[in-house]
Design an enzyme around this catalytic site. Structure first.
Site, PDB file in Angstrom:
ATOM      1  N   HIS A   6      -3.150  -7.218  -4.143  1.00 21.87           N
ATOM      2  CA  HIS A   6      -3.794  -7.961  -3.053  1.00 21.87           C
ATOM      3  C   HIS A   6      -2.828  -8.111  -1.888  1.00 21.87           C
ATOM      4  O   HIS A   6      -2.307  -9.193  -1.620  1.00 21.87           O
ATOM      5  CB  HIS A   6      -4.265  -9.328  -3.547  1.00 21.87           C
ATOM      6  CG  HIS A   6      -5.403  -9.249  -4.517  1.00 21.87           C
ATOM      7  ND1 HIS A   6      -5.223  -9.327  -5.880  1.00 21.87           N
ATOM      8  CD2 HIS A   6      -6.744  -9.094  -4.310  1.00 21.87           C
ATOM      9  CE1 HIS A   6      -6.410  -9.227  -6.472  1.00 21.87           C
ATOM     10  NE2 HIS A   6      -7.343  -9.084  -5.553  1.00 21.87           N
ATOM     11  N   HIS A  24      -4.204  -3.084   0.716  1.00 20.33           N
ATOM     12  CA  HIS A  24      -5.544  -3.271   0.146  1.00 20.33           C
ATOM     13  C   HIS A  24      -6.532  -3.676   1.241  1.00 20.33           C
ATOM     14  O   HIS A  24      -7.650  -3.148   1.313  1.00 20.33           O
ATOM     15  CB  HIS A  24      -5.500  -4.342  -0.948  1.00 20.33           C
ATOM     16  CG  HIS A  24      -6.849  -4.806  -1.397  1.00 20.33           C
ATOM     17  ND1 HIS A  24      -7.734  -3.992  -2.078  1.00 20.33           N
ATOM     18  CD2 HIS A  24      -7.481  -6.015  -1.246  1.00 20.33           C
ATOM     19  CE1 HIS A  24      -8.854  -4.674  -2.336  1.00 20.33           C
ATOM     20  NE2 HIS A  24      -8.726  -5.895  -1.848  1.00 20.33           N
ATOM     21  N   HIS A  72     -10.478 -10.697   4.253  1.00 12.72           N
ATOM     22  CA  HIS A  72     -11.131 -11.160   3.026  1.00 12.72           C
ATOM     23  C   HIS A  72     -10.164 -11.629   1.946  1.00 12.72           C
ATOM     24  O   HIS A  72     -10.522 -12.447   1.103  1.00 12.72           O
ATOM     25  CB  HIS A  72     -12.075 -10.078   2.485  1.00 12.72           C
ATOM     26  CG  HIS A  72     -11.394  -9.008   1.678  1.00 12.72           C
ATOM     27  ND1 HIS A  72     -10.701  -7.975   2.248  1.00 12.72           N
ATOM     28  CD2 HIS A  72     -11.306  -8.834   0.331  1.00 12.72           C
ATOM     29  CE1 HIS A  72     -10.218  -7.194   1.307  1.00 12.72           C
ATOM     30  NE2 HIS A  72     -10.565  -7.688   0.131  1.00 12.72           N
ATOM     31  N   ASP A  73      -8.927 -11.137   1.915  1.00 12.16           N
ATOM     32  CA  ASP A  73      -7.956 -11.581   0.905  1.00 12.16           C
ATOM     33  C   ASP A  73      -6.716 -12.194   1.545  1.00 12.16           C
ATOM     34  O   ASP A  73      -5.631 -12.183   0.950  1.00 12.16           O
ATOM     35  CB  ASP A  73      -7.550 -10.417   0.001  1.00 12.16           C
ATOM     36  CG  ASP A  73      -8.520 -10.205  -1.149  1.00 12.16           C
ATOM     37  OD1 ASP A  73      -9.185 -11.175  -1.543  1.00 12.16           O
ATOM     38  OD2 ASP A  73      -8.629  -9.062  -1.643  1.00 12.16           O
ATOM     39  N   ASP A  92     -14.498  -3.111  -1.541  1.00 10.27           N
ATOM     40  CA  ASP A  92     -13.448  -3.895  -2.196  1.00 10.27           C
ATOM     41  C   ASP A  92     -12.989  -3.250  -3.497  1.00 10.27           C
ATOM     42  O   ASP A  92     -11.830  -3.396  -3.897  1.00 10.27           O
ATOM     43  CB  ASP A  92     -13.972  -5.312  -2.462  1.00 10.27           C
ATOM     44  CG  ASP A  92     -12.852  -6.309  -2.686  1.00 10.27           C
ATOM     45  OD1 ASP A  92     -11.695  -5.996  -2.358  1.00 10.27           O
ATOM     46  OD2 ASP A  92     -13.133  -7.416  -3.184  1.00 10.27           O
TER      47      ASP A  92
END
Length: 497
Positions: free
Chosen positions: A272, A276, A313-314, A428
């Site tokens: 993560h 990524h 998103h992360d 994802d």
């Protein structure tokens, strides 16, 4: 005269038989048939009642036996809609199937998600125990089985441990974290720098067909983009689509915003991390462009919203699962009420950064509100706990083929949101579409994070999460049998949807 029965005459009594014996036999001859009829009626009634009860049980059992050995992951809603469609088309629906669907609807705690525990048991559960627990827990936010809830005292000590050890250790490779003091540290002047350092890579990125190739592996750019794959890839793709001009975006502010977002990704995370994020962003755009969903179905604003959702998103991901954060009493879980913990964390900080950056200052209010709403829906959908909900909505709300040749079926706003949610979820886990050695490279990084989480759980004295114990042979997500289960339950149903 008193109505008493006549006494049998001696000539009517058989020889060797007394009068009382003869009378008993006569009564028996009359009563036994009557008693037999009554018993037969009772038995028949019991059999009928039993058969009625048995017929219901049998119908359900027959329906179950049809599906033994087959892993069906349809939600109760999907099954019910399919049955109703067949009835409306005048197709025959077996009583057992209709009854089974009805019972599942009534007893299900979430009609948008299949009961994975029951589904696995029904098909004979071909997966090992640890993988089964992982699949159930990761797709059900409410599932905390196998964990020991910390006491208040252990929660306090755990929060200190996270603050001093885990979080600081995780963020040691980051250039700057914008968490507690985000509103104070991000003034308008922070976003005034003009950054064009990604421009010299444009020929390389065009050559790599970034944004066109569904099977492109962002890790191949590591030698070219160094520590800034997210800014480089995202800005290149936004320029390719002409969104800066179309939406009147303030480019220099957008670039600095993306630099701050990239700085919030922990580069010491094995999975993560900012690569990524860049990989997911690139693959999302490639899917939407290659499929012609953009520009035929999606507007420029919706495409731009999708790109930003993928990029953030992360953000600040700790390399730990949401279940771990909840059950270890992490402060992030406390702040976000145990719901979509890391997803809410990413949104909370990045949306505030977005306001401070104000790169959409020339947009009208309605567009900014719509962009924010889309980003929130998309990022929250990346939580695996939402996996089956998204699949159910995708199959039930969207037309089967919104694009057939030159014929375009217009979509409602809620349908577009579901499509974007599903597209981001596919992106994802998009490394599953790469060649095996490239995919394995990503999964081995994920396994390092799993084992690091297991080590921390062991140190904290809480139950080690499924697939996170490095001391169990062939336990991590990178091993073949565990990959098969992940593809069966997670990847394939999403792609089929």
């Amino acid at each position: 005269g008193d109505g008493a029965p006549p006494t049998p005459s001696p000539q009517n009594v058989p020889s060797g038989t007394s009068g009382d014996d003869f009378l008993s036999r006569k009564i028996a001859y009359v009563l036994f048939p009557i008693l037999g009829v009554v018993l037969f009626a009772c038995a028949a009634a019991a059999i009928i009642m039993w058969r009625k009860k048995r017929s219901m049980t049998t119908l359900i059992r027959e329906e179950i036996e049809k599906k033994v050995g087959i892993l069906s992951l349809e939600s109760p809603v999907t099954r019910a809609v399919n049955v109703l469609n067949r009835v409306s088309n005048r197709e025959e629906v077996p009583d057992g199937e209709a009854l089974s669907v009805s019972l599942e609807l009534i007893t299900s705690k979430d009609v948008m998600k299949p009961n994975l525990t029951n589904k696995l048991a029904l098909c004979g559960n071909p997966y090992n125990e640890d993988l089964s627990k992982y699949l159930v827990q990761t797709t059900d936010e409410a599932s905390t089985s196998g964990y020991r809830k910390p006491t208040r005292k252990s929660q306090e000590s755990t929060r200190i441990t996270h603050t001093k050890n885990s979080v600081s250790r995780c963020f040691c490779g980051c250039v700057g974290i914008y968490t507690e003091e985000v509103s104070k540290s991000n003034t308008c002047s922070d976003f005034e720098d003009t950054v064009s350092e990604y421009d010299h890579l444009t020929p390389v990125l065009f050559q790599k067909k970034l944004g066109d190739n569904l099977h492109f592996n962002v890790l191949s750019l590591e030698s070219s983009v160094g520590r800034t794959p997210l800014v480089t890839c995202t800005m290149h793709l936004i320029h390719r689509l002409g969104l800066i001009t179309k939406l009147n975006i303030v480019e220099n502010r957008l670039v600095v915003f993306l630099k701050k977002v990239e700085a919030g990704y922990c580069q010491s995370n094995a999975y993560h991390n900012n690569f990524h994020a860049a990989d997911v962003t690139q693959r999302l755009i490639a899917m939407l462009c290659v499929s012609k969903a953009y520009p035929l179905l999606l507007s420029d604003l919706e495409m731009f919203s999708g790109i930003l959702a993928a990029a953030i998103h992360d953000y600040e991901h700790l390399g730990r699962s949401n279940a771990f954060l909840v059950n270890s009493g992490h402060s992030f879980a406390w702040q976000h009420n145990d719901r979509h913990v890391m997803e809410n964390r990413s949104l909370c900080v990045c949306l505030e950064l977005m306001v401070a950056a104000n790169f959409t200052q020339h947009m009208d209010k309605e567009s900014r509100v719509q962009m924010r709403k889309t980003i929130i829906f998309m990022v929250l959908a990346t939580d695996m706990a939402e996996h089956f909900r998204v699949i159910t909505q995708l199959t039930q709300q969207l037309p089967q083929s919104p694009l057939v040749g030159d014929v375009v079926t217009a979509l409602r706003d809620d349908q577009k949101t579901v499509m974007l949610e599903a597209a981001l979820k596919v992106a994802d886990i998009g490394h599953t579409s790469l060649f095996w050695d490239e995919h394995q490279q990503w999964v081995e990084g994920l396994q390092k994070e799993f084992f690091a989480q297991g080590d921390e759980e062991r140190d904290l004295g809480i139950t080690i999460s499924p697939l996170c114990d490095r001391n169990v042979e062939r336990n991590g997500p990178a091993f073949g049998e565990n990959q098969v289960g992940f593809f069966d339950v997670i990847v394939e149903p999403l792609l089929k949807g």
